[in-house]
Write a protein that holds these residues in place. Structure first.
Motif, mmCIF file in Angstrom:
data_model
loop_
_atom_site.group_PDB
_atom_site.id
_atom_site.type_symbol
_atom_site.label_atom_id
_atom_site.label_comp_id
_atom_site.label_asym_id
_atom_site.label_seq_id
_atom_site.Cartn_x
_atom_site.Cartn_y
_atom_site.Cartn_z
ATOM 1 N N LEU A 1 1.011 -1.326 0.037
ATOM 2 C CA LEU A 1 -0.098 -0.197 -0.111
ATOM 3 C C LEU A 1 0.728 1.292 -0.349
ATOM 4 C CD1 LEU A 1 -2.735 1.588 0.340
ATOM 5 C CD2 LEU A 1 -2.766 1.124 3.085
ATOM 6 N N LYS A 2 2.108 0.972 0.724
ATOM 7 C CA LYS A 2 2.541 2.782 1.281
ATOM 8 C C LYS A 2 3.186 2.646 -0.074
ATOM 9 C CE LYS A 2 4.026 1.495 5.854
ATOM 10 N NZ LYS A 2 5.082 1.423 6.048
ATOM 11 N N GLU A 3 3.748 2.050 -0.960
ATOM 12 C CA GLU A 3 3.921 1.852 -3.317
ATOM 13 C C GLU A 3 3.472 2.119 -3.714
ATOM 14 O OE1 GLU A 3 7.336 -0.618 -3.603
ATOM 15 O OE2 GLU A 3 7.744 0.094 -2.061
ATOM 16 N N VAL A 4 1.923 2.169 -3.370
ATOM 17 C CA VAL A 4 0.722 2.855 -4.143
ATOM 18 C C VAL A 4 1.225 4.421 -4.501
ATOM 19 C CG1 VAL A 4 -1.361 3.531 -4.940
ATOM 20 C CG2 VAL A 4 -1.165 1.105 -3.551
ATOM 21 N N SER A 5 1.353 4.173 -5.861
ATOM 22 C CA SER A 5 1.781 5.566 -6.787
ATOM 23 C C SER A 5 0.328 6.381 -7.150
ATOM 24 C CB SER A 5 2.261 6.173 -7.909
ATOM 25 O OG SER A 5 2.086 7.177 -8.500
ATOM 26 N N LEU A 6 0.445 7.939 -6.877
ATOM 27 C CA LEU A 6 -1.148 7.982 -6.461
ATOM 28 C C LEU A 6 -1.272 9.276 -7.794
ATOM 29 C CD1 LEU A 6 -1.446 9.208 -3.231
ATOM 30 C CD2 LEU A 6 -2.766 7.911 -4.552
ATOM 31 N N GLY A 7 -0.505 9.151 -8.772
ATOM 32 C CA GLY A 7 -0.849 9.686 -10.457
ATOM 33 C C GLY A 7 -2.265 9.178 -11.195
ATOM 34 N N TYR A 8 -2.455 9.904 -12.030
ATOM 35 C CA TYR A 8 -3.172 9.189 -13.128
ATOM 36 C C TYR A 8 -3.161 7.782 -12.962
ATOM 37 C CZ TYR A 8 -5.312 13.796 -13.903
ATOM 38 O OH TYR A 8 -6.168 15.323 -14.254
ATOM 39 N N THR A 9 -4.469 7.284 -12.723
ATOM 40 C CA THR A 9 -4.230 5.698 -13.205
ATOM 41 C C THR A 9 -4.520 5.091 -14.568
ATOM 42 O OG1 THR A 9 -7.026 5.153 -12.760
ATOM 43 C CG2 THR A 9 -4.453 4.933 -11.374
ATOM 44 N N GLU A 10 -4.271 3.970 -15.007
ATOM 45 C CA GLU A 10 -5.364 3.767 -16.569
ATOM 46 C C GLU A 10 -7.039 3.940 -16.604
ATOM 47 O OE1 GLU A 10 -3.816 0.196 -18.487
ATOM 48 O OE2 GLU A 10 -2.036 0.244 -17.247
ATOM 49 N N SER A 11 -6.686 4.278 -17.419
ATOM 50 C CA SER A 11 -8.143 4.339 -18.129
ATOM 51 C C SER A 11 -9.236 3.591 -18.704
ATOM 52 C CB SER A 11 -8.412 5.697 -18.963
ATOM 53 O OG SER A 11 -10.055 5.542 -19.656
ATOM 54 N N LEU A 12 -8.541 2.202 -18.054
ATOM 55 C CA LEU A 12 -9.816 0.579 -18.302
ATOM 56 C C LEU A 12 -9.579 0.797 -16.710
ATOM 57 C CD1 LEU A 12 -8.922 -0.205 -21.997
ATOM 58 C CD2 LEU A 12 -10.436 0.523 -22.027
ATOM 59 N N GLY A 13 -9.238 1.047 -16.106
ATOM 60 C CA GLY A 13 -8.384 0.297 -15.265
ATOM 61 C C GLY A 13 -7.481 -0.741 -14.702
ATOM 62 N N ASN A 14 -6.925 -0.680 -13.521
ATOM 63 C CA ASN A 14 -5.749 -1.132 -13.483
ATOM 64 C C ASN A 14 -5.352 -2.531 -14.241
ATOM 65 O OD1 ASN A 14 -3.294 -2.488 -12.336
ATOM 66 N ND2 ASN A 14 -3.864 -0.854 -10.899
ATOM 67 N N PRO A 15 -4.751 -3.058 -14.865
ATOM 68 C CA PRO A 15 -4.904 -4.298 -15.534
ATOM 69 C C PRO A 15 -4.732 -5.597 -14.493
ATOM 70 C CG PRO A 15 -3.109 -2.592 -16.844
ATOM 71 C CD PRO A 15 -3.636 -2.262 -15.344
ATOM 72 N N LYS A 16 -4.542 -5.556 -13.363
ATOM 73 C CA LYS A 16 -4.460 -6.443 -12.320
ATOM 74 C C LYS A 16 -5.783 -6.353 -12.133
ATOM 75 C CE LYS A 16 0.637 -6.424 -10.583
ATOM 76 N NZ LYS A 16 1.152 -5.498 -9.236
ATOM 77 N N LEU A 17 -6.482 -5.386 -12.041
ATOM 78 C CA LEU A 17 -7.854 -5.242 -11.321
ATOM 79 C C LEU A 17 -8.427 -5.404 -12.692
ATOM 80 C CD1 LEU A 17 -10.040 -4.780 -9.258
ATOM 81 C CD2 LEU A 17 -9.659 -2.461 -10.095
ATOM 82 N N ARG A 18 -8.209 -5.114 -13.536
ATOM 83 C CA ARG A 18 -9.794 -6.226 -14.508
ATOM 84 C C ARG A 18 -9.220 -7.985 -15.271
ATOM 85 N NH1 ARG A 18 -6.738 -2.752 -19.067
ATOM 86 N NH2 ARG A 18 -8.650 -3.887 -19.864
ATOM 87 N N LYS A 19 -7.470 -8.690 -14.606
ATOM 88 C CA LYS A 19 -7.597 -9.613 -14.950
ATOM 89 C C LYS A 19 -8.168 -10.319 -13.106
ATOM 90 C CE LYS A 19 -5.089 -13.383 -15.896
ATOM 91 N NZ LYS A 19 -6.211 -13.764 -16.934
ATOM 92 N N GLU A 20 -8.443 -9.482 -12.047
ATOM 93 C CA GLU A 20 -8.516 -10.466 -10.965
ATOM 94 C C GLU A 20 -11.014 -10.654 -11.510
ATOM 95 O OE1 GLU A 20 -8.091 -12.081 -8.291
ATOM 96 O OE2 GLU A 20 -5.983 -11.854 -9.167
#
Ligand SMILES: Cc1ncc(COP(=O)(O)O)c(C=O)c1O
Length: 375
Positions: free
Chosen positions: A47-66
């Motif tokens: 969690l501490k490593e999560v970057s708070l910039g814009y994210t991928e518009s379609l959704g984080n690829p790992k999330l889409r995979k899950e």
């Protein structure tokens, strides 16, 4: 676009955060950040490593995979992530429908499932459910109301607000009607995984039909509404592109932190779902006893899935008055059917929360004080 007020959401906004007991929530008991982080060993460091910039518009690829793993036949590139199911519904309706299109919507319904179409200028046929018929839908009605301009059938199983779940055979026949007539099916599946008997769980429409659009969310079955993470899963590439493009005018992309927690929760989904199903089944047993005890006051159709039910009040002229008086006297919030534009006789009761037994006691206290019932 001019659109009518969203009655149910306005009612919640007015009362939800000022009452002691919300007895009509449709989402399951939530989890704290701490509880989610405890699901995996190194999660706090991640969690501490999560970057708070814009994210991928379609959704984080790992999330889409899950998310794609929730389906039998869907890949990550057939999933788009949105801010809740609400944004997914809004965008789908806006890119897919135009004035004078016809849609058929299971009814009563969560308001956005028909109101956005109304605002666009579509013709909306309500596919009515009735407790006299144990909420069962009539396929003949559906078939006989399909016209040349019908573009979509909109369904929601497990259903908000009745807890209705059709049989697999019924569902297959419904999808076959859509296939025969070459029309889309928008299937709001936000309460999926809350079936009381797993064997009764329906397939997702996106797995069954190339014109099937499935909507899912972290809010309901997973109890993580505050993440505001929902999605569309669909095989139709043209629609996928159109929906993705429209998102640039709404939220552009999702919250990086929410995506992080959604991935974590989905990786541990059986723990989460099982905890929620435990709460639901315990609470439902209490409700069943309660409504059987007070048969003279309520008509009760026991739900088949999900975290809500829609009993009918048999006394009083107005369920809205009943709910407001209960609120005033006992600080317990129920949702009157007037907020579904479904008469003034039913109310939504929710049982996904841990404090439901306490809230139910308050309701019982209230009816004992107000009505002559057996003690
Ligand atoms: C059937 C249905 N669809 C969509 C939504 C919207 O979900 P969310 O608030 O997570 O966007 C809800 C919320 O109550 C719902 O009940």
């Amino acid at each position: 676009m001019r659109i009518k007020d969203f009655k149910l959401e306005e009612y919640f906004a007015k009362y939800e955060f000022n009452v002691k007991y919300t007895l009509c929530s449709s989402d399951c008991e939530s989890f704290s950040v701490d509880e989610l982080l405890a699901l995996e060993q190194d999660s706090l460091e991640d969690l501490k490593e999560v970057s708070l910039g814009y994210t991928e518009s379609l959704g984080n690829p790992k999330l889409r995979k899950e998310i794609s793993k929730l389906y039998d036949n869907i890949s990550a590139d057939e999933v788009i992530v949105f801010s809740g199911a609400e944004e997914a519904i809004f965008i789908f309706m806006n890119v897919f429908l135009k004035k004078d299109d016809h849609i058929i919507v299971q009814y009563p319904a969560y308001q956005s499932l028909y109101e956005i179409a109304n605002a666009i200028g579509c013709k909306v046929t309500k596919w009515l459910m009735d407790d006299e018929n144990s909420w069962e839908l009539d396929l003949q009605f559906l078939e006989s109301h399909v016209t040349q301009s019908t573009k979509c059938i909109v369904v929601n199983f497990p259903h908000n607000p009745t807890g209705y779940l059709p049989t697999k055979d019924f569902y297959e026949r419904l999808v076959n009607i859509a296939k025969r007539n070459n029309i889309y099916v928008l299937s709001d599946e936000v309460y999926k995984f809350l079936e009381y008997r797993e064997a009764e769980r329906l397939a997702s429409v996106c797995d069954l039909y190339d014109k099937g659009i499935s909507i899912g969310v972290m809010s309901k079955s997973f109890g993580l509404a505050g993440l505001r993470i929902g999605w569309i899963a669909a095989k139709d590439k043209e629609l996928y592109r159109a929906v993705a493009s429209f998102k640039n005018y709404t939220t552009i992309c999702n919250s990086a932190l929410s995506e992080f927690f959604a991935i974590l929760a989905l990786r541990n989904r059986s723990i989460i779902i099982n905890r929620n199903l435990d709460i639901i089944t315990n609470n439902l047993n209490l409700l069943d006893t309660f409504f059987n005890k007070y048969k003279d006051l309520f008509k009760w159709i026991k739900p088949k899935a999900g975290s809500i039910a829609f009993p009918r009040l048999l006394v009083n002229d107005s369920v809205e008055d009943f709910c407001l008086d209960l609120l005033k006297e006992k600080s317990v919030l129920l949702m009157p059917s007037t907020n579904y534009d479904y008469g003034d006789r039913h109310f939504r009761i929710g049982f996904g929360r841990k404090n439901m037994p306490e809230a139910l006691k308050k309701l019982e206290e209230y009816i004992k004080e107000k009505y002559e019932v057996l003690n």
